[in-house]
Write an enzyme that holds these catalytic residues in place. Structure first.
Site, PDB file in Angstrom:
ATOM      1  N   ILE A  14       0.855  -1.207   0.000  1.00  0.00           N
ATOM      2  CA  ILE A  14       0.000   0.000   0.000  1.00  0.00           C
ATOM      3  C   ILE A  14       0.881   1.243   0.000  1.00  0.00           C
ATOM      4  CG2 ILE A  14      -1.892   1.192   1.148  1.00  0.00           C
ATOM      5  CD1 ILE A  14      -2.685  -1.471   2.407  1.00  0.00           C
ATOM      6  N   ASP A  33      11.765   2.764   5.471  1.00  0.00           N
ATOM      7  CA  ASP A  33      11.327   1.366   5.358  1.00  0.00           C
ATOM      8  C   ASP A  33      12.503   0.495   5.757  1.00  0.00           C
ATOM      9  OD1 ASP A  33      10.495  -1.234   4.211  1.00  0.00           O
ATOM     10  OD2 ASP A  33       8.963  -0.067   3.168  1.00  0.00           O
ATOM     11  N   SER A  36      11.750  -5.249   5.796  1.00  0.00           N
ATOM     12  CA  SER A  36      11.539  -6.577   6.390  1.00  0.00           C
ATOM     13  C   SER A  36      10.511  -7.364   5.587  1.00  0.00           C
ATOM     14  CB  SER A  36      11.089  -6.441   7.848  1.00  0.00           C
ATOM     15  OG  SER A  36       9.875  -5.734   7.907  1.00  0.00           O
ATOM     16  N   PHE A  83       2.534   3.427   7.608  1.00  0.00           N
ATOM     17  CA  PHE A  83       2.136   2.092   7.146  1.00  0.00           C
ATOM     18  C   PHE A  83       2.960   0.993   7.806  1.00  0.00           C
ATOM     19  CE2 PHE A  83       1.236   4.602   3.186  1.00  0.00           C
ATOM     20  CZ  PHE A  83      -0.105   4.312   3.052  1.00  0.00           C
ATOM     21  N   LYS A  87       1.610  -7.589   9.225  1.00  0.00           N
ATOM     22  CA  LYS A  87       0.183  -7.656   8.880  1.00  0.00           C
ATOM     23  C   LYS A  87      -0.361  -9.048   8.597  1.00  0.00           C
ATOM     24  CE  LYS A  87       0.396  -7.699   4.055  1.00  0.00           C
ATOM     25  NZ  LYS A  87      -0.393  -7.658   2.858  1.00  0.00           N
ATOM     26  N   SER A 127      -7.155  -1.125  10.352  1.00  0.00           N
ATOM     27  CA  SER A 127      -7.639  -2.308   9.627  1.00  0.00           C
ATOM     28  C   SER A 127      -9.071  -2.633  10.018  1.00  0.00           C
ATOM     29  CB  SER A 127      -6.735  -3.494   9.988  1.00  0.00           C
ATOM     30  OG  SER A 127      -7.329  -4.704   9.595  1.00  0.00           O
ATOM     31  N   TYR A 151      -2.695  -9.474  15.560  1.00  0.00           N
ATOM     32  CA  TYR A 151      -2.531  -8.419  14.546  1.00  0.00           C
ATOM     33  C   TYR A 151      -3.616  -7.357  14.720  1.00  0.00           C
ATOM     34  CZ  TYR A 151      -3.544  -6.096  10.154  1.00  0.00           C
ATOM     35  OH  TYR A 151      -3.852  -5.140   9.227  1.00  0.00           O
ATOM     36  N   LYS A 155      -3.580  -3.216  16.108  1.00  0.00           N
ATOM     37  CA  LYS A 155      -4.124  -2.050  15.390  1.00  0.00           C
ATOM     38  C   LYS A 155      -5.092  -1.287  16.290  1.00  0.00           C
ATOM     39  CE  LYS A 155      -1.915  -2.237  11.558  1.00  0.00           C
ATOM     40  NZ  LYS A 155      -1.069  -1.123  11.114  1.00  0.00           N
ATOM     41  N   ARG A 233     -15.836 -10.552   1.418  1.00  0.00           N
ATOM     42  CA  ARG A 233     -14.993  -9.431   1.830  1.00  0.00           C
ATOM     43  C   ARG A 233     -15.277  -8.218   0.941  1.00  0.00           C
ATOM     44  NH1 ARG A 233     -14.499 -12.611   5.210  1.00  0.00           N
ATOM     45  NH2 ARG A 233     -12.629 -13.417   6.220  1.00  0.00           N
ATOM     46  N   GLY A 296      -9.712 -18.584  12.711  1.00  0.00           N
ATOM     47  CA  GLY A 296      -9.688 -17.130  12.872  1.00  0.00           C
ATOM     48  C   GLY A 296     -10.428 -16.362  11.782  1.00  0.00           C
TER      49      GLY A 296
HETATM   50  C1  UD1 Z   1      -6.909 -10.327   6.764  1.00  0.00           C
HETATM   51  C2  UD1 Z   1      -7.343  -9.350   7.813  1.00  0.00           C
HETATM   52  C3  UD1 Z   1      -7.144  -7.952   7.301  1.00  0.00           C
HETATM   53  C4  UD1 Z   1      -5.711  -7.760   6.868  1.00  0.00           C
HETATM   54  C5  UD1 Z   1      -5.430  -8.743   5.771  1.00  0.00           C
HETATM   55  C6  UD1 Z   1      -3.992  -8.589   5.297  1.00  0.00           C
HETATM   56  C7  UD1 Z   1      -9.107 -10.255   9.237  1.00  0.00           C
HETATM   57  C8  UD1 Z   1     -10.565 -10.441   9.432  1.00  0.00           C
HETATM   58  N1  UD1 Z   1      -8.727  -9.582   8.139  1.00  0.00           N
HETATM   59  O1  UD1 Z   1      -7.860 -10.250   5.742  1.00  0.00           O
HETATM   60  O2  UD1 Z   1      -7.441  -7.014   8.295  1.00  0.00           O
HETATM   61  O3  UD1 Z   1      -5.515  -6.438   6.418  1.00  0.00           O
HETATM   62  O4  UD1 Z   1      -5.629 -10.067   6.280  1.00  0.00           O
HETATM   63  O5  UD1 Z   1      -3.154  -9.509   5.828  1.00  0.00           O
HETATM   64  O6  UD1 Z   1      -8.325 -10.663  10.044  1.00  0.00           O
HETATM   65  N2  UD1 Z   1      -9.115 -17.335   1.358  1.00  0.00           N
HETATM   66  C9  UD1 Z   1      -9.169 -18.560   0.722  1.00  0.00           C
HETATM   67  N3  UD1 Z   1      -7.994 -19.167   0.336  1.00  0.00           N
HETATM   68  C10 UD1 Z   1      -6.780 -18.589   0.544  1.00  0.00           C
HETATM   69  C11 UD1 Z   1      -6.723 -17.322   1.193  1.00  0.00           C
HETATM   70  C12 UD1 Z   1      -7.910 -16.732   1.599  1.00  0.00           C
HETATM   71  O7  UD1 Z   1     -10.252 -19.117   0.519  1.00  0.00           O
HETATM   72  O8  UD1 Z   1      -5.754 -19.187   0.184  1.00  0.00           O
HETATM   73  C13 UD1 Z   1     -10.370 -16.660   1.737  1.00  0.00           C
HETATM   74  C14 UD1 Z   1     -10.487 -16.370   3.228  1.00  0.00           C
HETATM   75  O9  UD1 Z   1     -11.061 -17.442   3.894  1.00  0.00           O
HETATM   76  C15 UD1 Z   1     -11.368 -15.116   3.205  1.00  0.00           C
HETATM   77  C16 UD1 Z   1     -10.991 -14.419   1.916  1.00  0.00           C
HETATM   78  O10 UD1 Z   1     -10.388 -15.417   1.087  1.00  0.00           O
HETATM   79  O11 UD1 Z   1     -12.730 -15.469   3.135  1.00  0.00           O
HETATM   80  C17 UD1 Z   1     -10.007 -13.275   2.112  1.00  0.00           C
HETATM   81  O12 UD1 Z   1      -8.872 -13.764   2.835  1.00  0.00           O
HETATM   82  P1  UD1 Z   1      -7.511 -12.925   2.909  1.00  0.00           P
HETATM   83  O13 UD1 Z   1      -7.162 -12.412   1.565  1.00  0.00           O
HETATM   84  O14 UD1 Z   1      -6.518 -13.755   3.633  1.00  0.00           O
HETATM   85  O15 UD1 Z   1      -7.883 -11.640   3.765  1.00  0.00           O
HETATM   86  P2  UD1 Z   1      -8.616 -11.524   5.193  1.00  0.00           P
HETATM   87  O16 UD1 Z   1      -8.361 -12.710   6.037  1.00  0.00           O
HETATM   88  O17 UD1 Z   1     -10.004 -11.084   4.948  1.00  0.00           O
END
Ligand code: UD1
Length: 340
Positions: A14, A33, A36, A83, A87, A127, A151, A155, A233, A296
């Site tokens: 970002i 920066d 890392s 930033f 994360k 976040s 995490y 925040k 999402r 989670g």
């Molecule tokens: C999480 C954090 C968010 C953070 C972001 C960046 C939460 C609720 N959200 O987002 O604040 O900024 O990480 O690290 O903690 N999925 C799959 N397969 C995969 C990966 C993801 O099905 O291999 C699905 C997940 O189950 C979810 C969606 O895709 O439903 C988005 O997942 P992801 O991109 O990891 O982001 P969040 O977990 O929403």
């Protein structure tokens, strides 16, 4: 009028896109920066994309107050965008100490150094994960917060610290932006998301499947209470996030103290819908299989973006097709990510 912005984590996903947005709108940009989780190669790509140089870029950890102080001493910093942080949700449950140290310790160190140098304007990277397992969507900024992992907790702690310091330091002006799920890339094809190792997040994972680096996506659960059972999402184009930060800088002086805004589109997209949109944008197959839920994870997180629209007269302008097209262009042109 703010002219020089210090961007911590400016080489990250970002951060790098925000630097381009600021440079193309005439700001002087100083990057700090520690690389890392970012590539120094992003810095020259920022300059190439923007067609203008950064004022300076420092390989400095924000927790290193002495080094950070030298940066503030060398530049007439008007405002800071912070930033730099860890994360990865999963990693934060394994290494909570690191998350508190970098995210909370980094923020308090930065605030002290800003204070020493008379800088009182900050845009803070927060976040949507602070909302935790949302009881309803869309989420407004006044909905309850209930983080479910270290995490997200770090925040929220930073937001609380900023709120408290603002109560006692009336010169401080802070905008905390709670991003939903930033994805996509600059349309120029030089900048994008280049996670180290196997991606945790769905969009870079899907992009690497489409380009042939990974064999198939594992969809984490199809038994959520959502229309097709997969997680929903609010994906937001990283250039909309970048633009949001640029616009935020112009609103730091609207009011003293700490203010919190969601940055999202208000549109929910399921994992299945995302896969279909990416296949369409890339013209490639994106094979997937349904596996169990990821610990989670939550069912749905979608922003109510009306507060920011009311306060700044600004909304996101890019849709899911734009996000997939731009993420694909970066992946296709940079199949192995940034050069080492
Ligand atoms: C999480 C954090 C968010 C953070 C972001 C960046 C939460 C609720 N959200 O987002 O604040 O900024 O990480 O690290 O903690 N999925 C799959 N397969 C995969 C990966 C993801 O099905 O291999 C699905 C997940 O189950 C979810 C969606 O895709 O439903 C988005 O997942 P992801 O991109 O990891 O982001 P969040 O977990 O929403």
């Amino acid at each position: 009028m703010t002219t020089t912005v210090l961007v911590t984590g400016g080489a990250g996903f970002i951060g790098s896109h925000t630097c381009v947005e600021l440079l193309t709108h005439g700001w002087e940009v100083v990057v700090v920066d520690n690389h890392s989780n970012s590539s120094p190669a992003a810095l020259e790509r920022i300059e190439k994309t923007a067609g203008r140089p950064l004022a300076a870029a420092y390989d400095v950890d924000v927790r290193d107050r002495e080094a950070l102080g030298k940066v503030f001493a060398a530049h007439p910093v008007d405002a800071v965008i912070h930033f730099a942080a860890k994360k990865a949700v999963g990693e934060s449950t394994q290494k909570p100490f690191d998350y508190y140290d970098t995210n909370v310790g980094g923020t308090t160190a930065l605030l002290s150094v800003m204070h020493q140098h008379g800088v009182h304007r900050l845009v803070f990277s927060s976040s949507c994960s602070v909302y935790g397992d949302a009881v309803k969507v869309p989420l407004t900024e006044t909905d309850p917060v209930a983080p479910t992992n270290p995490y997200a907790t770090t925040k929220l702690r930073c937001e609380e610290i900023l709120t408290d310091i603002c109560r006692h330091e009336p010169r401080l002006r802070v905008l905390a932006l709670r991003y939903f799920n930033p994805v996509g890339a600059h349309p120029g094809g030089l900048l994008g998301e280049d996670p180290r190792g196997v991606p945790d997040n769905v969009m870079p994972y899907v992009a690497q499947v489409a380009v042939g680096r990974l064999d198939r996506l594992r969809v984490f659960g199809d038994d959520y209470p959502t229309p097709d059972g997969t997680g929903v999402r609010d994906y937001i184009h990283v250039m909309d996030v970048a633009e949001g930060h640029r616009v935020a800088l112009g609103h730091l002086d609207d009011a003293p103290g700490m203010r919190v805004f969601n940055l999202g589109t208000g549109v929910g997209t399921s994992v299945r819908e995302l896969v279909a949109a990416f296949a369409e944008a890339s013209g490639r197959d994106v094979p997937y299989e349904i596996t169990g839920r990821r610990p989670g994870d939550v069912a749905a997180l979608v922003a109510d973006p009306t507060a920011v629209a009311g306060a700044w007269g600004w909304r996101t302008s890019r849709d899911l097709a734009d996000m997939c097209r731009d993420a694909w262009r970066f992946q296709d042109l940079n199949p192995a990510g940034y050069p080492d």
